[in-house]
Write an enzyme that holds these catalytic residues in place. Sequence first.
Site, mmCIF file in Angstrom:
data_model
loop_
_atom_site.group_PDB
_atom_site.id
_atom_site.type_symbol
_atom_site.label_atom_id
_atom_site.label_comp_id
_atom_site.label_asym_id
_atom_site.label_seq_id
_atom_site.Cartn_x
_atom_site.Cartn_y
_atom_site.Cartn_z
ATOM 1 N N TYR A 160 9.951 -6.024 -5.517
ATOM 2 C CA TYR A 160 8.772 -5.301 -5.992
ATOM 3 C C TYR A 160 9.116 -4.482 -7.232
ATOM 4 O O TYR A 160 8.374 -4.492 -8.232
ATOM 5 C CB TYR A 160 8.233 -4.385 -4.891
ATOM 6 C CG TYR A 160 6.989 -3.620 -5.292
ATOM 7 C CD1 TYR A 160 5.785 -4.281 -5.505
ATOM 8 C CD2 TYR A 160 7.018 -2.242 -5.462
ATOM 9 C CE1 TYR A 160 4.635 -3.586 -5.884
ATOM 10 C CE2 TYR A 160 5.877 -1.533 -5.826
ATOM 11 C CZ TYR A 160 4.685 -2.216 -6.037
ATOM 12 O OH TYR A 160 3.561 -1.525 -6.411
ATOM 13 N N GLY A 198 -8.836 -2.199 -7.735
ATOM 14 C CA GLY A 198 -9.558 -3.124 -8.595
ATOM 15 C C GLY A 198 -11.062 -3.009 -8.429
ATOM 16 O O GLY A 198 -11.813 -3.066 -9.414
ATOM 17 N N SER A 234 3.691 0.638 -11.477
ATOM 18 C CA SER A 234 3.873 1.467 -10.286
ATOM 19 C C SER A 234 5.087 2.364 -10.494
ATOM 20 O O SER A 234 6.004 2.039 -11.264
ATOM 21 C CB SER A 234 4.112 0.572 -9.062
ATOM 22 O OG SER A 234 4.643 1.300 -7.975
ATOM 23 N N GLY A 244 -8.046 -9.005 -9.083
ATOM 24 C CA GLY A 244 -7.924 -8.347 -7.788
ATOM 25 C C GLY A 244 -8.982 -7.288 -7.572
ATOM 26 O O GLY A 244 -8.701 -6.199 -7.051
ATOM 27 N N ALA A 245 -10.217 -7.610 -7.926
ATOM 28 C CA ALA A 245 -11.263 -6.586 -7.976
ATOM 29 C C ALA A 245 -12.164 -6.555 -6.745
ATOM 30 O O ALA A 245 -13.197 -5.884 -6.767
ATOM 31 C CB ALA A 245 -12.120 -6.792 -9.224
ATOM 32 N N ASN A 246 -11.796 -7.259 -5.685
ATOM 33 C CA ASN A 246 -12.683 -7.258 -4.523
ATOM 34 C C ASN A 246 -12.414 -6.092 -3.567
ATOM 35 O O ASN A 246 -13.243 -5.774 -2.723
ATOM 36 C CB ASN A 246 -12.610 -8.593 -3.765
ATOM 37 C CG ASN A 246 -11.218 -8.901 -3.269
ATOM 38 O OD1 ASN A 246 -10.238 -8.684 -3.980
ATOM 39 N ND2 ASN A 246 -11.118 -9.423 -2.053
ATOM 40 N N THR A 247 -11.248 -5.442 -3.688
ATOM 41 C CA THR A 247 -10.939 -4.303 -2.819
ATOM 42 C C THR A 247 -10.175 -3.248 -3.610
ATOM 43 O O THR A 247 -9.691 -3.492 -4.711
ATOM 44 C CB THR A 247 -10.052 -4.711 -1.608
ATOM 45 O OG1 THR A 247 -8.804 -5.228 -2.099
ATOM 46 C CG2 THR A 247 -10.736 -5.736 -0.739
ATOM 47 N N GLY A 248 -10.037 -2.070 -3.003
ATOM 48 C CA GLY A 248 -9.121 -1.051 -3.476
ATOM 49 C C GLY A 248 -9.309 -0.625 -4.918
ATOM 50 O O GLY A 248 -10.413 -0.413 -5.413
#
Length: 303
Positions: A172, A28, A146, A22-26
């Site tokens: 969640y 990550g 989280s 998940g490294a394309n945004t935020g």
Amino acid sequence: MSGNWTEQDIPDQSGRVAIVTGANTGLGFETARMLAEHGATVVLAVRNVEKGRQAAGRISGDVAVQALDLTSLDSIRSAAADLRATYPRIDLLINNAGVMYTPPQRTADGFELQFGTNHLGHFALTGLLLDRLLPVPGSRVVTVSSTGHRIRAAIHFDDLQWERSYSRVGAYGQSKLANLLFTYELQRRLAPYGTTIAVAAHPGVSNTELARNTPALLRLPITWLAPLLTQDSDMGALPTLRAATDPAVTGGQYYGPGNRGEISGYPKLVTSSPASHDQAVQQRLWTVSEELTGVTFSALAAQ
């Protein structure tokens, strides 16, 4: 080291290989960026390859992109095969990707989306890559949990996939509690080898796309309060980066923001809920996760 652990405290990562999901945004993206800028070879393991390439273009350093859809065991197996073929050794596996508060949805394999993505997907990926980490001294598996692991959180073994009734918040919480149960059980199994450790982290409340599925009644107040309660992604990524790189970190630790309520601030060692330390639940979840994913962590010989 300064009193507050910052990006400047990341040791030289030259020669290390890091996989970040998940490294394309935020969070990550910031995790990958900082690792690459400190010398690591970083693989952005992402569902959308085009967005991954765009993200890679914004990072200085040795960066590659790998297709990975954590909602599909077939995709996870394919990605693991690609990574194994390309990287004989892996120093860091950072299980960062996640979804939050999604409406009722299923993965390609029929799992509830949050449990399937946040826990089962990363469980399977870790098991398939572990033999690339195990021979590497100082290697780490870092899984992002989280504060939600405390909220309406339990492992519903009688209805893991929420087929009877569905709660966005409860599902969640279950997935994030599962991240910690997995980390602690993995660390116990890794301990005899003395090379690889399992660590967990959480970002506090960060201003990212993760909360895009927040129910409508909560979205407006969260939008108003966000500037007061949240921190930017670069700060939110620091607990993960400390868990991944600080030489003082030991297996089974959990890092989060240091301010009141662990909402924001510089990273420090924090504690997780009593439920996350229940060894019987850890072991039961591990067994069920192996059965559901078909991944048996064969790299770990029976101890």
